[in-house]
Design an enzyme around this catalytic site. Structure first.
Site, PDB file in Angstrom:
ATOM      1  N   GLN A  11       0.832  -1.206   0.000  1.00 18.20           N
ATOM      2  CA  GLN A  11       0.000   0.000   0.000  1.00 18.20           C
ATOM      3  C   GLN A  11       0.863   1.250   0.000  1.00 18.20           C
ATOM      4  O   GLN A  11       1.888   1.312   0.671  1.00 18.20           O
ATOM      5  CB  GLN A  11      -0.893  -0.013   1.248  1.00 18.20           C
ATOM      6  CG  GLN A  11      -2.165   0.763   1.070  1.00 18.20           C
ATOM      7  CD  GLN A  11      -3.236   0.341   2.070  1.00 18.20           C
ATOM      8  OE1 GLN A  11      -3.236  -0.773   2.547  1.00 18.20           O
ATOM      9  NE2 GLN A  11      -4.148   1.239   2.375  1.00 18.20           N
ATOM     10  N   SER A  91       4.214  -6.169   3.091  1.00 17.67           N
ATOM     11  CA  SER A  91       2.860  -6.191   3.650  1.00 17.67           C
ATOM     12  C   SER A  91       1.883  -6.827   2.666  1.00 17.67           C
ATOM     13  O   SER A  91       1.982  -8.014   2.374  1.00 17.67           O
ATOM     14  CB  SER A  91       2.438  -4.773   4.059  1.00 17.67           C
ATOM     15  OG  SER A  91       1.181  -4.784   4.706  1.00 17.67           O
ATOM     16  N   LEU A  92       0.968  -6.047   2.099  1.00 19.73           N
ATOM     17  CA  LEU A  92       0.047  -6.533   1.081  1.00 19.73           C
ATOM     18  C   LEU A  92       0.791  -7.266  -0.031  1.00 19.73           C
ATOM     19  O   LEU A  92       0.310  -8.268  -0.581  1.00 19.73           O
ATOM     20  CB  LEU A  92      -0.714  -5.328   0.504  1.00 19.73           C
ATOM     21  CG  LEU A  92      -1.259  -5.483  -0.915  1.00 19.73           C
ATOM     22  CD1 LEU A  92      -2.475  -6.365  -0.896  1.00 19.73           C
ATOM     23  CD2 LEU A  92      -1.548  -4.137  -1.520  1.00 19.73           C
ATOM     24  N   ARG A 116      -9.293  -8.428   3.703  1.00 16.09           N
ATOM     25  CA  ARG A 116      -8.232  -7.977   4.604  1.00 16.09           C
ATOM     26  C   ARG A 116      -8.272  -6.456   4.752  1.00 16.09           C
ATOM     27  O   ARG A 116      -8.174  -5.914   5.856  1.00 16.09           O
ATOM     28  CB  ARG A 116      -6.876  -8.426   4.042  1.00 16.09           C
ATOM     29  CG  ARG A 116      -5.633  -8.009   4.847  1.00 16.09           C
ATOM     30  CD  ARG A 116      -4.399  -8.510   4.098  1.00 16.09           C
ATOM     31  NE  ARG A 116      -3.134  -8.242   4.771  1.00 16.09           N
ATOM     32  CZ  ARG A 116      -2.371  -7.180   4.560  1.00 16.09           C
ATOM     33  NH1 ARG A 116      -2.778  -6.250   3.702  1.00 16.09           N
ATOM     34  NH2 ARG A 116      -1.215  -7.026   5.191  1.00 16.09           N
ATOM     35  N   HIS A 201      -0.256  -2.843  11.158  1.00 12.85           N
ATOM     36  CA  HIS A 201       0.914  -3.571  11.669  1.00 12.85           C
ATOM     37  C   HIS A 201       1.253  -3.202  13.117  1.00 12.85           C
ATOM     38  O   HIS A 201       2.422  -3.090  13.482  1.00 12.85           O
ATOM     39  CB  HIS A 201       2.118  -3.386  10.733  1.00 12.85           C
ATOM     40  CG  HIS A 201       1.880  -3.997   9.392  1.00 12.85           C
ATOM     41  ND1 HIS A 201       1.805  -5.359   9.200  1.00 12.85           N
ATOM     42  CD2 HIS A 201       1.631  -3.432   8.179  1.00 12.85           C
ATOM     43  CE1 HIS A 201       1.542  -5.596   7.923  1.00 12.85           C
ATOM     44  NE2 HIS A 201       1.417  -4.448   7.299  1.00 12.85           N
ATOM     45  N   GLN A 250       0.850 -11.514  10.311  1.00 10.53           N
ATOM     46  CA  GLN A 250       1.382 -10.353   9.599  1.00 10.53           C
ATOM     47  C   GLN A 250       0.552  -9.082   9.802  1.00 10.53           C
ATOM     48  O   GLN A 250       1.081  -7.980   9.854  1.00 10.53           O
ATOM     49  CB  GLN A 250       1.473 -10.716   8.108  1.00 10.53           C
ATOM     50  CG  GLN A 250       2.205  -9.711   7.249  1.00 10.53           C
ATOM     51  CD  GLN A 250       1.443  -9.422   5.978  1.00 10.53           C
ATOM     52  OE1 GLN A 250       0.253  -9.101   6.014  1.00 10.53           O
ATOM     53  NE2 GLN A 250       2.111  -9.522   4.850  1.00 10.53           N
TER      54      GLN A 250
END
Length: 311
Positions: A11, A91-92, A116, A201, A250
């Site tokens: 992102q 991440s993503l 998500r 996160h 995660q």
């Protein structure tokens, strides 16, 4: 030549128009966008190609949009490029990496990241959480600051350990504000508040992780055909059961991107190909090791250039 890693952005790399040129140039890339539109039940492709930007920036849209653009570019790239030694995503981007490693189907991945994104947006009421990038400060010093602020009752944690001197903190709005002030006082070169919809996160995302766990239980996952360097551990993973567990963790755990890149460098990787919109990861990798060869694949021209230079 040493080993090669394919890496996938997360992102923040979104831009209106992403994926349009590759979809117009290649039928396989267009098929990825068509599959996303069908899986989600709305024209995600139009949102990627035409915007509006405000809509594309919503987490629930951004996550499937970046994944789809990365997967469309991947569909063309892998026709001509040999299989990599490692894959990883920020991440993503880890979901794009799992698609590349054939551990997760694209259609399942795009449905999961849409959910998500919704779970992450809904985990903390709007305006209650935040994130900030802290530049020019050592990890240990910033860790001490966030621990002290959290001990006073305002949760704030290290969220993205991106590269030397670039760490993102995440937590309650008050916690981030206090930690940012103390970081400046302790000598941080700069602190920038990020325009995000929640404290991603951080442990405040645990409700989102619990909801995601229920979704992932029913999703088919295979062992990865290429080692995936996981955000949570910064170690390679191939087994489906471990991949599933780490995807849940995660959401509320820090992204160990610098450590992940160092893991790949230590394993002999000297060439990184960033597949997806933007050049964020290339910039971070260069700050971790200036000697690393980095290529970007974000449109037909950059794809052809990377293939020619790697031939």
């Amino acid at each position: 030549m040493g080993k090669v890693a394919w890496v996938f952005p997360g992102q923040g790399s979104q831009v209106v128009g992403m994926g349009k040129a590759i979809a117009e140039a290649d039928a396989d890339a267009r098929a990825v966008f068509d599959a996303a539109d069908e899986a989600l039940g709305f024209a995600l492709s139009r949102l990627c190609f035409e915007g509006p930007e405000e809509e594309l920036r919503l987490t629930v849209n951004t996550q499937p949009a970046i994944l789809t653009t990365s997967a469309a570019l991947l569909a063309v790239w892998k026709k001509a490029a040999p299989r990599p030694d490692f894959v990883a995503g920020h991440s993503l981007g880890e979901y794009s990496a799992l698609v590349a490693a054939e551990a997760l189907s694209f259609v399942d991945a795009v449905r999961i990241v849409r959910q998500r994104g919704a779970f992450m947006e809904e985990a903390v009421p709007a305006g209650r959480g935040g994130m900030a990038a802290v530049l020019g400060m050592e990890r240990e010093a910033l860790q001490a600051i966030v621990e002290a602020v959290s001990a006073e009752g305002d949760v704030v944690e290290l969220a993205n350990l991106n590269c030397p001197g670039q760490i993102v903190i995440s937590g309650t709005r008050e916690g981030v504000k206090k930690a940012a002030e103390r970081a400046r006082e302790a000598g941080a070169r700069r602190v920038l508040e990020l325009a995000v919809s929640g404290p991603f996160h951080s442990s405040l995302m645990k409700p989102a992780a619990e909801r995601l766990a229920k979704v992932l239980v029913d999703v088919p996952l295979a062992d990865a055909r290429v080692p995936v360097v996981a955000n949570v551990t910064a170690r390679p993973v191939t087994q489906a059961a471990e991949i599933r567990r780490l995807l849940v963790e995660q959401v509320a755990a820090p992204v160990l991107w610098e450590d992940s890149v160092r893991t790949m460098l230590e394993a002999g990787v000297d060439t990184f190909v960033e597949i997806g919109p933007g050049t964020v990861l290339t910039g971070l990798i260069k700050k971790i090791d200036r000697r690393a060869r980095c290529f970007n694949v974000h449109d037909p021209a950059s794809l052809d250039k990377a293939l020619a230079e790697l031939a």
